[in-house]
Design a protein around this motif. Structure first.
Motif, PDB file in Angstrom:
ATOM      1  N   ARG A  32       0.868  -1.183   0.000  1.00 56.71           N
ATOM      2  CA  ARG A  32       0.000   0.000   0.000  1.00 56.71           C
ATOM      3  C   ARG A  32       0.904   1.232   0.000  1.00 56.71           C
ATOM      4  O   ARG A  32       1.468   1.630   1.021  1.00 56.71           O
ATOM      5  CB  ARG A  32      -0.924  -0.011   1.215  1.00 56.71           C
ATOM      6  CG  ARG A  32      -1.976   1.105   1.149  1.00 56.71           C
ATOM      7  CD  ARG A  32      -3.205   0.787   1.962  1.00 56.71           C
ATOM      8  NE  ARG A  32      -4.170   1.881   1.929  1.00 56.71           N
ATOM      9  CZ  ARG A  32      -5.011   2.123   0.916  1.00 56.71           C
ATOM     10  NH1 ARG A  32      -5.016   1.322  -0.125  1.00 56.71           N
ATOM     11  NH2 ARG A  32      -5.853   3.127   0.974  1.00 56.71           N
ATOM     12  N   VAL A  33       1.042   1.831  -1.169  1.00 53.70           N
ATOM     13  CA  VAL A  33       2.014   2.891  -1.395  1.00 53.70           C
ATOM     14  C   VAL A  33       1.310   4.212  -1.673  1.00 53.70           C
ATOM     15  O   VAL A  33       0.235   4.239  -2.280  1.00 53.70           O
ATOM     16  CB  VAL A  33       2.963   2.525  -2.563  1.00 53.70           C
ATOM     17  CG1 VAL A  33       2.185   2.237  -3.844  1.00 53.70           C
ATOM     18  CG2 VAL A  33       3.998   3.604  -2.801  1.00 53.70           C
ATOM     19  N   THR A  34       1.916   5.307  -1.230  1.00 55.72           N
ATOM     20  CA  THR A  34       1.382   6.639  -1.485  1.00 55.72           C
ATOM     21  C   THR A  34       2.462   7.536  -2.078  1.00 55.72           C
ATOM     22  O   THR A  34       3.630   7.454  -1.694  1.00 55.72           O
ATOM     23  CB  THR A  34       0.852   7.301  -0.195  1.00 55.72           C
ATOM     24  OG1 THR A  34       0.392   8.640  -0.498  1.00 55.72           O
ATOM     25  CG2 THR A  34       1.935   7.404   0.870  1.00 55.72           C
ATOM     26  N   PRO A  35       2.098   8.403  -3.016  1.00 50.01           N
ATOM     27  CA  PRO A  35       3.031   9.436  -3.470  1.00 50.01           C
ATOM     28  C   PRO A  35       3.013  10.611  -2.506  1.00 50.01           C
ATOM     29  O   PRO A  35       2.066  10.780  -1.726  1.00 50.01           O
ATOM     30  CB  PRO A  35       2.472   9.838  -4.831  1.00 50.01           C
ATOM     31  CG  PRO A  35       0.990   9.642  -4.685  1.00 50.01           C
ATOM     32  CD  PRO A  35       0.829   8.454  -3.766  1.00 50.01           C
ATOM     33  N   PHE A  36       4.057  11.425  -2.563  1.00 50.27           N
ATOM     34  CA  PHE A  36       4.092  12.644  -1.750  1.00 50.27           C
ATOM     35  C   PHE A  36       5.022  13.653  -2.393  1.00 50.27           C
ATOM     36  O   PHE A  36       6.113  13.313  -2.832  1.00 50.27           O
ATOM     37  CB  PHE A  36       4.590  12.342  -0.325  1.00 50.27           C
ATOM     38  CG  PHE A  36       4.603  13.546   0.579  1.00 50.27           C
ATOM     39  CD1 PHE A  36       3.437  14.081   1.080  1.00 50.27           C
ATOM     40  CD2 PHE A  36       5.808  14.158   0.923  1.00 50.27           C
ATOM     41  CE1 PHE A  36       3.454  15.195   1.914  1.00 50.27           C
ATOM     42  CE2 PHE A  36       5.838  15.272   1.759  1.00 50.27           C
ATOM     43  CZ  PHE A  36       4.656  15.791   2.256  1.00 50.27           C
ATOM     44  N   LYS A  37       4.565  14.876  -2.470  1.00 48.07           N
ATOM     45  CA  LYS A  37       5.418  16.007  -2.827  1.00 48.07           C
ATOM     46  C   LYS A  37       5.001  17.158  -1.949  1.00 48.07           C
ATOM     47  O   LYS A  37       3.868  17.636  -2.018  1.00 48.07           O
ATOM     48  CB  LYS A  37       5.301  16.372  -4.310  1.00 48.07           C
ATOM     49  CG  LYS A  37       6.326  17.433  -4.739  1.00 48.07           C
ATOM     50  CD  LYS A  37       6.417  17.533  -6.251  1.00 48.07           C
ATOM     51  CE  LYS A  37       7.522  18.513  -6.667  1.00 48.07           C
ATOM     52  NZ  LYS A  37       7.723  18.531  -8.138  1.00 48.07           N
ATOM     53  N   SER A  38       5.907  17.600  -1.107  1.00 50.11           N
ATOM     54  CA  SER A  38       5.554  18.592  -0.090  1.00 50.11           C
ATOM     55  C   SER A  38       5.054  19.882  -0.708  1.00 50.11           C
ATOM     56  O   SER A  38       4.042  20.442  -0.292  1.00 50.11           O
ATOM     57  CB  SER A  38       6.769  18.874   0.791  1.00 50.11           C
ATOM     58  OG  SER A  38       7.870  19.301  -0.006  1.00 50.11           O
ATOM     59  N   GLN A  39       5.775  20.347  -1.721  1.00 57.31           N
ATOM     60  CA  GLN A  39       5.438  21.627  -2.358  1.00 57.31           C
ATOM     61  C   GLN A  39       5.651  21.484  -3.860  1.00 57.31           C
ATOM     62  O   GLN A  39       6.735  21.144  -4.311  1.00 57.31           O
ATOM     63  CB  GLN A  39       6.333  22.739  -1.810  1.00 57.31           C
ATOM     64  CG  GLN A  39       6.195  24.075  -2.538  1.00 57.31           C
ATOM     65  CD  GLN A  39       7.266  25.048  -2.099  1.00 57.31           C
ATOM     66  OE1 GLN A  39       7.204  25.569  -1.007  1.00 57.31           O
ATOM     67  NE2 GLN A  39       8.256  25.279  -2.950  1.00 57.31           N
TER      68      GLN A  39
END
Length: 508
Positions: A32-39
């Motif tokens: 169960r994977v999620t992407p993330f980009k803070s800004q």
């Protein structure tokens, strides 16, 4: 939470595509994977199921990961309105417009808290996080208050993979320079390097791999080929060549002109044309270059009135008006829809910063647009009203706009009905169409009918309907398969585990 961060030696080196591939690869492993980009800094947006706005790249990565996108995957989105200012979207909602200096001086602490709380939210729901950096991690004039690269790797406590684009040249200098400029504690997070966009025989780069590993003391995890046929949506305006490469010559191709507006937004509306083999997209920024295309598309823009001023200066206003008078076809989407009208009034100052500023539009339709304070951000669904043979055909997409447009002539037909209301315009038997609905051309039947009318007018044969959305879903798997040919992701997971075991005293 376990994870990895993908950083680059520069912008547009392929970070977004690599993160998308990793999301699909890990999802296929049952993680169960999620992407993330803070800004994120981009005028390409994605509307979540809760009608909140995030960067389009993270929305696409969530689709690749087979999860529903949320604001926590991209808690801060900056949408440039000119060379000095950007609209700040905070946790999916428009906050304010700030200059670069104003943002650095007033938003940093808020940003840090928002990023930390978003990471905590994601940690509660997911097993693995794929984090995308931005630009370069060694912008030394900005790193004291950065929110996008090594500061985020530190907050999430994950290792880093550094990506370099060999196609642009200078790959050794960019890698060595980046590694040398990193602080020692940040350099220790780098567990590997990826060489991206390699053309030709990779065996010719074997000595290059050896040199990098000997001099930087990190492994080269993969040499990825230049993938010219990737059907993954481009993140920002730096990747517009993705579309401009669709320009063709020859009488057998439809010539569709895209007006190359400043601060273009959501240019991914053009993606479905990339699968239409006989369609040529030609980007035009000067009136004398317009010619006599089969159709013109006015895309979205973050600054409608500034775009109008630019069209006047470049003589495109006159040439587009002349083109329509001569029987041409035009579609305006979002800001492009606003440009079609008679008048644009910045009532709240939300488009130009000047309350009450009034501008004359292209005058192709009796429409008036007023810019308000409240931003419309919504997923929309409904049915087409025109053309008649597609009436009641279901359609869906999303809307992101500050302007509100009304018809000044009740004889103008509405184009569709969305969320129970009439939307858009359908005039002169479809020669002039305007709508706020992004993803209009993703509707396969409508796109096919619109293109076939252009083909018929040119004496070209009609084409069958292509299912773009099914192609898009397949594209995620094709991308993952292409990466797995060059990249041992089990080895990557082992490297991450090894890095974690050497950092048992992590504090998150």
């Amino acid at each position: 939470m376990r994870g990895v961060m993908i950083q680059g030696t520069a912008s547009d080196v392929g970070k977004s595509v690599i993160c998308t591939a990793l999301c699909r690869i890990l999802a296929r492993k049952g993680i169960r994977v999620t992407p993330f980009k803070s800004q994120n800094m981009s005028n390409n947006s994605y509307v979540t199921i809760n009608n909140e706005e995030i960067g389009r790249a993270q929305g696409i990565q969530a689709e690749a990961a087979k999860v529903e996108a949320t604001v926590f995957m991209n808690p801060i989105l900056l949408k440039p309105t000119n060379d000095r200012q950007a609209e700040v979207v905070h946790l999916g909602k428009r906050l304010q417009t700030l200059s670069g200096r104003g943002y650095r001086e007033t938003f940093y602490e808020t940003g840090i808290k928002t990023i930390h709380s978003s990471l905590q939210k994601l940690e509660q729901e997911y097993e693995f996080i794929v984090i995308e950096g931005a630009g370069s991690p060694v912008e030394v004039n900005l790193n004291d208050r950065e929110l996008v690269n090594m500061k985020v790797a530190e907050m999430a406590d994950v290792p880093v993979i550094l990506v370099a684009d060999i196609d642009r040249g200078g790959v050794f200098a960019s890698l060595v320079g980046t590694m040398q400029l990193l602080e020692p504690q940040d350099r220790s997070r780098v567990i590997g390097v990826v060489i991206n966009k390699f053309r030709g025989d990779p065996s010719l780069f074997e000595q290059g791999v050896k040199w990098i590993e000997e001099h930087l003391n990190v492994p080269v995890l993969a040499v990825l080929p230049y993938m010219n046929d990737i059907r993954i949506e481009a993140e920002d305006s730096l990747a517009l060549d993705h579309y401009k490469n669709k320009e063709k010559n020859g009488k057998s191709s439809l010539d569709i002109v895209v007006i190359d507006l400043p601060y273009v937004s959501n240019h991914t509306d053009l993606e479905p044309f990339l699968v239409e083999e006989d369609v040529s997209l030609r980007f035009v920024s000067r009136g004398e270059k317009l010619g006599k295309p089969d159709a013109v598309i006015l895309p979205g823009t973050k600054s409608t009135i500034e775009a109008l001023t630019w069209m006047n200066e470049t003589k495109l206003t006159y040439e587009v008006q002349r083109y329509i008078e001569d029987g041409g076809t035009i579609v305006g989407i979002c800001g492009g829809y606003q440009l079609l009208g008679e008048t644009i009034i910045d009532e709240a100052g939300s488009d130009t910063g000047v309350k009450g500023k009034k501008s004359k539009g292209l005058g192709l339709l009796a429409l008036e647009t007023k810019f308000k304070d409240l931003k419309t951000t919504v997923r929309s669904a409904g049915n087409l009203l025109y053309p008649s043979n597609l009436s009641n055909s279901a359609i869906k997409g999303y809307e992101i706009h500050l302007g509100q447009t009304k018809l000044l002539d009740n004889k103008i037909a509405s184009f569709m009905k969305l969320n129970g209301r009439n939307e858009g315009v359908y005039a002169q038997e479809g020669r002039i169409i305007g709508t706020y609905l992004h993803h209009l051309f993703f509707h396969d039947e409508w796109r096919n009918r619109w293109l076939n009318r252009l083909r018929e007018k040119r004496g070209l044969p009609s084409k069958p309907i292509l299912s773009y959305m099914s192609m898009q879903e397949n594209a995620y798997d094709e991308l993952a398969d292409a990466f797995l040919k060059e990249w041992d992701c089990d080895h990557l997971l082992a490297l991450i585990e090894k890095w974690e075991s050497h950092n048992v005293d992590r504090v998150y």
